[in-house]
Design an enzyme around this catalytic site. Structure first.
Site, PDB file in Angstrom:
ATOM      1  N   CYS A 206      55.237  69.394  41.607  1.00 14.02           N
ATOM      2  CA  CYS A 206      54.752  68.240  40.852  1.00 14.02           C
ATOM      3  C   CYS A 206      53.230  68.272  40.917  1.00 14.02           C
ATOM      4  O   CYS A 206      52.632  69.339  40.988  1.00 14.02           O
ATOM      5  CB  CYS A 206      55.333  66.948  41.411  1.00 14.02           C
ATOM      6  SG  CYS A 206      55.032  66.707  43.174  1.00 14.02           S
TER       7      CYS A 206
ATOM      8  N   HIS B 130      71.548  76.720  66.595  1.00 10.10           N
ATOM      9  CA  HIS B 130      72.032  76.962  65.232  1.00 10.10           C
ATOM     10  C   HIS B 130      73.376  77.680  65.340  1.00 10.10           C
ATOM     11  O   HIS B 130      73.441  78.872  65.590  1.00 10.10           O
ATOM     12  CB  HIS B 130      71.021  77.828  64.471  1.00 10.10           C
ATOM     13  CG  HIS B 130      71.265  77.907  63.000  1.00 10.10           C
ATOM     14  ND1 HIS B 130      72.315  78.610  62.451  1.00 10.10           N
ATOM     15  CD2 HIS B 130      70.596  77.358  61.949  1.00 10.10           C
ATOM     16  CE1 HIS B 130      72.272  78.511  61.143  1.00 10.10           C
ATOM     17  NE2 HIS B 130      71.243  77.758  60.809  1.00 10.10           N
TER      18      HIS B 130
END
Length: 618
Positions: free
Chosen positions: A27, A548
């Protein structure tokens, strides 16, 4: 300052490389990543990259705030990683609350349009300045005025078509068919038909609600959402030999009537309700509404909630022709960020902050881009942000008392302050200039008074006690036992280059023999990912540990996992934190190697692996 290519290289590596990126867009100030596995990036490490202002995670996007040069960094990143703004590999479905998802969708639809909307709005303002209202250099009946007025009106009048195009890109459906359906809403003969007093019926029996869809936003968004799912359905039911002609025909024949009879009127009603709510809030006590809105605007922008006001803002600019809340509040807030950042820059003796602050303040002042100022200076030093909020609130108070109006859509700042010139003349522009000057001076003074001269004084705590185990090497020896039963292997043997390279930190991996994760120390769960496959733990002594479970297990969406803890919970060593089904993970084609990594290794001191233990210091 790091060059754009270097920033792109470092950011791409930090988010897990091109292989971890489903898509990336940008953006005005941010790179917006959709990542396959959001547990890989380290927010603090990315924030330390020279040229990165900050990191924000919102609406399923991993947003890296760059500032004004984001477009250049984005182009370098596309060249480096072979990426695009469309999907790059299978996207990972992440659990996102409906409000965040809606705001992200609105942002994705509106952000690409701002250049056209701002250009159109400022052309209309210039016509006011040079036309009969002010300078009188141009007659409103001249050919030039009429042609330029058409150019200024075009992005607003045909807004449904533009929104359909951006929405279709966001949703991944056919842009041309989406534009075709929304074009129907602004077709001249249809506008005439729906503005008459005679009832309108489709197929002679289905009533069509009368209304004007020019300059509307929500009807086009709803129509494109419908088209996406109709496209999927039609693709399934049409044979391959007929897809070239039958598929597009069926899509528009199904989508257009539903849009015209149901979704477009619904969108119009939603927009009207939003407008009524905003007008009611403003009408109750304009001075109070604007004081609060302008004062809290920095935090509204940080959370993305300002996108909820954009559709209503554009509707107000179309009818009655001015906007009372969002743009005046942003004028106060953006100016306050500029003034506070200038104040901090003149006060601080820290060369790094000073070097960052002046360009950030100029960006906020002249372009209305405040992220570099907020994330790089005022929020970082805290007290300048307090000064900015106070000054912005006082500006909002004045704006509420004088009913300040914006007449064109542009990011409020010094160079765009002409958006407050009324086509009918009057004192509105003078009020805007006074508010701008008051907020700029007040925010500068407050920030200058509140900002400590030395950066290390910026914290609310004294300098000596501020030294914590998480910010300096630990003195005492700490032993972290393996949190999962199983075989310990070196990180270099992990079948994932991001973990194996050690870029995320030091540690080892475990090939689990039992699907249970136990707390390896007393501490807090800093982050349990929505997909439950990974967790970030922080020990009471300041060690940050990432566990993880498996590789690529994020795509399982939490199915084989059972959490016994949530983000923010504290625990004791030995507590059961998580259970996982090893056979189910393997059956899904995922590797069960489980990396266990100290992510703040640089801060806590020397780390060694001794058997099943991670040993720190000593």
């Amino acid at each position: 300052m790091a060059d754009n290519k270097q920033i792109a290289q470092q950011v791409l590596a930090a988010v897990g490389g091109a292989g971890n990126v489903s898509s990336v867009t940008h953006c005005m100030t941010r790179l917006r990543f959709v990542l396959k596995d959001q547990s890989i990036p380290n927010k603090d490490e990315i924030s330390k990259i020279k040229g990165v202002v900050g990191v924000n995670i919102s609406g399923g996007q991993y947003q890296v705030i760059i500032g004004n040069s984001v477009g250049n960094v984005y182009r370098e990143m596309l060249a480096l990683g072979g990426l695009s703004d469309t999907q790059n590999g299978p996207a990972v479905k992440q659990k996102v609350n409906p409000i965040s998802a809606a705001l992200d969708f609105i942002a994705g639809c509106m952000t690409p349009l701002f250049t056209a909307i701002i250009a159109g709005g400022l052309i209309k303002v210039l016509l006011v300045v040079f036309g009969p209202t002010l300078l009188g250099l141009m007659s409103d009946t001249s050919d030039t005025y009429i042609l330029m007025n058409a150019l200024g009106d075009a992005p607003f009048y045909f807004l449904p078509i533009l929104v359909a195009i951006t929405a279709s890109k966001k949703l991944g459906c056919n842009s041309f068919l989406a534009a075709m359906v929304s074009s129907m809403l602004v077709y001249p003969n249809l506008i005439t038909l729906l503005s008459s007093d005679t009832p309108t019926y489709l197929f002679g029996v289905i009533p069509v609600m009368h209304g004007s869809y020019a300059s509307s936003i929500i009807p086009a968004m709803l129509a494109t959402i419908l088209l996406k799912y109709v496209e999927i359905l039609v693709d399934k039911i049409t044979p391959d030999w007929s897809k070239n002609f039958l598929k597009p025909l069926l899509i528009v024949i199904i989508t257009a009537p539903i849009t015209l009879c149901l979704l477009a009127p619904l969108g119009l009603m939603i927009g009207n309700v939003l407008q009524v709510v905003i007008n009611t809030i403003y009408g109750f006590a304009p001075w109070l509404a604007m004081l609060l809105f302008a004062g809290f605007m920095p935090f509204i922008v940080m959370t993305g909630m300002h996108w909820a006001f954009v559709p209503a803002c554009l509707m107000s600019l179309a009818d009655p022709g001015f906007e009372l809340m969002l743009l005046p509040a942003m004028l106060c807030s953006n100016t306050a960020q500029a003034g506070a950042t200038f104040g901090a820059a003149f006060k601080t003796k820290d060369k790094d902050i000073k070097q960052m602050a002046f360009p950030a303040a100029i960006s906020a002042l002249l372009a209305g881009v405040t992220e570099p100022a907020m994330y790089g200076v005022t929020l970082r030093l805290k007290k300048p942000m307090i000064g900015a909020c106070i000054a912005g609130a006082i500006g909002g108070l004045i704006a509420g008392f004088v009913n300040l109006k914006a007449f064109a859509f542009a990011t409020p700042c010094l160079t765009a302050i002409v958006q407050f010139i009324s086509p009918e003349g009057g004192s509105n522009f003078m009020f805007a200039c006074i508010i701008f000057a008051v907020v700029l001076v007040l925010s500068f003074v407050l920030a200058f008074i509140l900002t400590p001269a030395n950066a290390e004084e910026a914290s609310d705590t004294p300098a000596a006690p501020e030294t914590t185990p998480a910010s300096v090497p630990l003195c005492d020896k700490i032993v972290i036992e393996a949190p999962i039963p199983g075989e310990v292997i070196p990180l270099t043997e992990v079948k994932d280059q991001t973990f194996a390279s050690g870029v995320l930190g030091e540690g080892y991996a475990i090939v689990p023999s039992e699907g249970k994760v136990y707390a390896p120390f007393d501490g807090t769960c800093d982050n349990l990912f929505d997909t439950l496959h990974a967790m970030g733990l922080v020990s009471d002594s300041g060690v940050e540990l990432l566990i993880h479970v498996g590789l690529e297990t994020v795509k399982l969406n939490g199915a084989p996992f059972t959490a016994h803890i949530k983000s923010g919970d504290t625990f004791k060593k030995g507590d059961l934190l998580l259970e996982f089904d090893i056979p189910a993970i393997q059956a899904a084609g995922c590797e069960i190697q489980t990396p266990v990594i100290v992510t703040n290794a640089e801060d806590v001191g020397d780390i060694s692996i001794q058997g099943r233990n991670i040993v720190i210091g000593g």
